[in-house]
Write an enzyme that holds these catalytic residues in place. Structure first.
Site, PDB file in Angstrom:
ATOM      1  N   ASN A  77       0.874  -1.178   0.000  1.00 43.75           N
ATOM      2  CA  ASN A  77       0.000   0.000   0.000  1.00 43.75           C
ATOM      3  C   ASN A  77       0.909   1.225   0.000  1.00 43.75           C
ATOM      4  O   ASN A  77       1.448   1.605   1.036  1.00 43.75           O
ATOM      5  CB  ASN A  77      -0.895  -0.034   1.251  1.00 43.75           C
ATOM      6  CG  ASN A  77      -1.782   1.189   1.349  1.00 43.75           C
ATOM      7  OD1 ASN A  77      -1.848   1.995   0.422  1.00 43.75           O
ATOM      8  ND2 ASN A  77      -2.463   1.329   2.477  1.00 43.75           N
ATOM      9  N   TRP A  78       1.086   1.797  -1.183  1.00 41.50           N
ATOM     10  CA  TRP A  78       2.012   2.940  -1.297  1.00 41.50           C
ATOM     11  C   TRP A  78       1.443   4.214  -0.674  1.00 41.50           C
ATOM     12  O   TRP A  78       2.169   5.183  -0.484  1.00 41.50           O
ATOM     13  CB  TRP A  78       2.347   3.196  -2.765  1.00 41.50           C
ATOM     14  CG  TRP A  78       3.283   2.184  -3.381  1.00 41.50           C
ATOM     15  CD1 TRP A  78       3.888   1.119  -2.756  1.00 41.50           C
ATOM     16  CD2 TRP A  78       3.734   2.165  -4.741  1.00 41.50           C
ATOM     17  NE1 TRP A  78       4.683   0.447  -3.650  1.00 41.50           N
ATOM     18  CE2 TRP A  78       4.612   1.059  -4.877  1.00 41.50           C
ATOM     19  CE3 TRP A  78       3.489   2.965  -5.848  1.00 41.50           C
ATOM     20  CZ2 TRP A  78       5.238   0.748  -6.080  1.00 41.50           C
ATOM     21  CZ3 TRP A  78       4.115   2.647  -7.056  1.00 41.50           C
ATOM     22  CH2 TRP A  78       4.983   1.558  -7.164  1.00 41.50           C
ATOM     23  N   LYS A  79       0.145   4.231  -0.395  1.00 44.27           N
ATOM     24  CA  LYS A  79      -0.519   5.423   0.159  1.00 44.27           C
ATOM     25  C   LYS A  79      -0.210   6.648  -0.730  1.00 44.27           C
ATOM     26  O   LYS A  79      -0.100   6.504  -1.944  1.00 44.27           O
ATOM     27  CB  LYS A  79      -0.111   5.628   1.619  1.00 44.27           C
ATOM     28  CG  LYS A  79      -0.338   4.361   2.453  1.00 44.27           C
ATOM     29  CD  LYS A  79      -0.199   4.568   3.929  1.00 44.27           C
ATOM     30  CE  LYS A  79      -0.415   3.243   4.654  1.00 44.27           C
ATOM     31  NZ  LYS A  79      -0.382   3.354   6.108  1.00 44.27           N
TER      32      LYS A  79
ATOM     33  N   HIS B  93      -9.769   1.276   4.667  1.00 43.53           N
ATOM     34  CA  HIS B  93      -8.514   1.494   5.390  1.00 43.53           C
ATOM     35  C   HIS B  93      -8.772   2.455   6.553  1.00 43.53           C
ATOM     36  O   HIS B  93      -9.559   3.395   6.431  1.00 43.53           O
ATOM     37  CB  HIS B  93      -7.447   2.053   4.440  1.00 43.53           C
ATOM     38  CG  HIS B  93      -6.087   2.006   5.056  1.00 43.53           C
ATOM     39  ND1 HIS B  93      -5.672   2.924   5.987  1.00 43.53           N
ATOM     40  CD2 HIS B  93      -5.066   1.116   4.916  1.00 43.53           C
ATOM     41  CE1 HIS B  93      -4.440   2.615   6.384  1.00 43.53           C
ATOM     42  NE2 HIS B  93      -4.057   1.524   5.747  1.00 43.53           N
TER      43      HIS B  93
ATOM     44  N   GLU C  47      -7.133   4.848   7.648  1.00 48.82           N
ATOM     45  CA  GLU C  47      -6.894   6.260   7.328  1.00 48.82           C
ATOM     46  C   GLU C  47      -8.102   6.862   6.615  1.00 48.82           C
ATOM     47  O   GLU C  47      -8.443   8.024   6.828  1.00 48.82           O
ATOM     48  CB  GLU C  47      -5.611   6.388   6.482  1.00 48.82           C
ATOM     49  CG  GLU C  47      -4.370   6.115   7.329  1.00 48.82           C
ATOM     50  CD  GLU C  47      -3.199   5.520   6.576  1.00 48.82           C
ATOM     51  OE1 GLU C  47      -3.178   5.545   5.336  1.00 48.82           O
ATOM     52  OE2 GLU C  47      -2.285   5.004   7.258  1.00 48.82           O
TER      53      GLU C  47
ATOM     54  N   GLU D   4      -5.875  -4.936  10.349  1.00 54.14           N
ATOM     55  CA  GLU D   4      -4.835  -3.935  10.598  1.00 54.14           C
ATOM     56  C   GLU D   4      -5.146  -3.190  11.896  1.00 54.14           C
ATOM     57  O   GLU D   4      -5.909  -2.214  11.880  1.00 54.14           O
ATOM     58  CB  GLU D   4      -4.790  -2.929   9.449  1.00 54.14           C
ATOM     59  CG  GLU D   4      -4.465  -3.535   8.105  1.00 54.14           C
ATOM     60  CD  GLU D   4      -3.865  -2.498   7.172  1.00 54.14           C
ATOM     61  OE1 GLU D   4      -2.761  -2.743   6.674  1.00 54.14           O
ATOM     62  OE2 GLU D   4      -4.468  -1.440   6.980  1.00 54.14           O
TER      63      GLU D   4
ATOM     64  N   GLY E  94       2.067   2.151  10.888  1.00 52.95           N
ATOM     65  CA  GLY E  94       3.032   3.243  10.777  1.00 52.95           C
ATOM     66  C   GLY E  94       3.696   3.608  12.086  1.00 52.95           C
ATOM     67  O   GLY E  94       4.369   4.633  12.192  1.00 52.95           O
TER      68      GLY E  94
ATOM     69  N   SER F 183       3.005  -2.269  10.461  1.00 52.46           N
ATOM     70  CA  SER F 183       4.447  -2.330  10.695  1.00 52.46           C
ATOM     71  C   SER F 183       5.067  -3.682  10.330  1.00 52.46           C
ATOM     72  O   SER F 183       5.990  -4.142  10.998  1.00 52.46           O
ATOM     73  CB  SER F 183       4.776  -1.942  12.143  1.00 52.46           C
ATOM     74  OG  SER F 183       4.368  -0.607  12.386  1.00 52.46           O
TER      75      SER F 183
ATOM     76  N   GLY G  76       2.560  -1.067   4.374  1.00 56.78           N
ATOM     77  CA  GLY G  76       2.653   0.345   4.029  1.00 56.78           C
ATOM     78  C   GLY G  76       4.108   0.764   3.879  1.00 56.78           C
ATOM     79  O   GLY G  76       4.735   0.560   2.835  1.00 56.78           O
ATOM     80  N   GLY G  77       4.671   1.326   4.953  1.00 56.04           N
ATOM     81  CA  GLY G  77       6.008   1.920   4.915  1.00 56.04           C
ATOM     82  C   GLY G  77       7.071   1.042   4.260  1.00 56.04           C
ATOM     83  O   GLY G  77       7.838   1.503   3.408  1.00 56.04           O
TER      84      GLY G  77
HETATM   85  P1  PGA Z   1       2.464   0.221   7.760  1.00 55.72           P
HETATM   86  O1  PGA Z   1       1.026   0.449   7.087  1.00 55.72           O
HETATM   87  O2  PGA Z   1       3.006  -1.052   7.176  1.00 55.72           O
HETATM   88  O3  PGA Z   1       3.264   1.426   7.400  1.00 55.72           O
HETATM   89  O4  PGA Z   1       2.232   0.093   9.237  1.00 55.72           O
HETATM   90  C1  PGA Z   1       0.148  -0.606   6.849  1.00 55.72           C
HETATM   91  C2  PGA Z   1      -1.097  -0.096   6.205  1.00 55.72           C
HETATM   92  O5  PGA Z   1      -1.559   0.996   6.542  1.00 55.72           O
HETATM   93  O6  PGA Z   1      -1.677  -0.769   5.326  1.00 55.72           O
END
Ligand code: PGA
Length: 254
Positions: A9-11, A98, A100, A170, A176, A216, A237-238
């Protein structure tokens, strides 16, 4: 058969040239997926969906995804993107729900349910995210909270439809933050989610649905999380923004 999946997930990160460079760095390693029967999904921002898709190897185990879509089919919604448009661009997967999106864009379980319906109607597979915040975890209310998310957004689907859903658990407190759920916490919730699907649809359905862990995930913790019996991979994500990290993660799929 549940599929093993590593989803990136590049966001809202990367320019087009950075994204191209990242894919080109990862590309040589996709070969290894063939031996593992595993899949990689890369969720990128809307404007570069087709350009990045064109750079993926002609390998049926690597797919592009969008990170969102609108819950209404079409109309006067300036700035929004419809499921029908994504389908016409041959996008096979879309992330929905998600945390977010729930937090910053006020997406409710009902809106997420509508997105899921409209995606399925357009033959796109939703990657449905669920998970509790830290207060719910500390008061031991995480199971009830996740069950409500499943009930209100997913469990109206029939047996055929729900098999097209990928679930990503999640925990918000792990996204994050560098604070991963322990392998026991991940397994416990994944088992609870699978059991909830079994209670509603039966064992034959529960055993077909991939449940990914997100929060994470890194190269150095992916193996122990992915080795849990009810964990079918990760939503990352990250660490998906770094070629060597993401390659280690999808190599950890078993
Ligand atoms: P993260 O994000 O790996 O940076 O914790 C995961 C996500 O939001 O899908």
């Amino acid at each position: 058969m549940r599929k093993k999946i590593a989803a990136a997930n590049w966001k809202m990160n990367l320019t087009f040239s950075q994204a191209t460079q990242l894919i080109n760095e990862i590309n040589p390693f996709f070969e290894e997926l063939n031996n593992k029967q595993a899949n990689v999904i890369i969720a990128v921002p809307f404007p570069i969906l087709n350009q990045i898709q064109a750079l993926l190897p002609p390998n049926k185990n690597v797919f592009i995804a969008a990170q969102n879509c609108h819950h209404i089919l079409s109309g006067a919604y300036t700035g929004e993107v419809s499921a029908a448009l994504l389908a016409s661009l041959s996008i096979p997967f879309v992330i929905v729900g998600h945390s977010e999106r729930r937090q910053y864009f006020n997406e409710t379980n009902t809106i997420i349910k509508e997105k899921i319906d409209i995606l399925l109607a357009n033959n796109i597979q939703p990657i449905f995210c669920c998970g509790e915040n830290i207060a719910l975890r500390e008061s031991n209310n995480q199971n009830q909270f996740v069950l409500t998310q499943l009930n209100e957004s997913l469990f109206h689907l029939d047996e055929v439809q729900i098999k097209n859903i990928i679930i990503a658990y999640e925990p918000i407190w792990a996204i994050g933050t560098g604070k991963t759920a322990s392998k026991e916490q991940a397994q416990e919730m994944h088992h609870f989610i699978r059991q909830s699907i079994e209670n509603k649809y039966g064992n034959h359905v529960a055993n077909e649905i991939s449940i990914l862990y997100g929060g994470s995930v890194k190269g150095n913790n992916a193996t122990e999380i992915f080795n849990q019996p009810d964990v079918d991979g990760g939503l990352v994500g990250g660490a998906s923004l770094l070629a060597n990290e993401f390659v280690s993660i999808f190599k950890a799929l078993n």
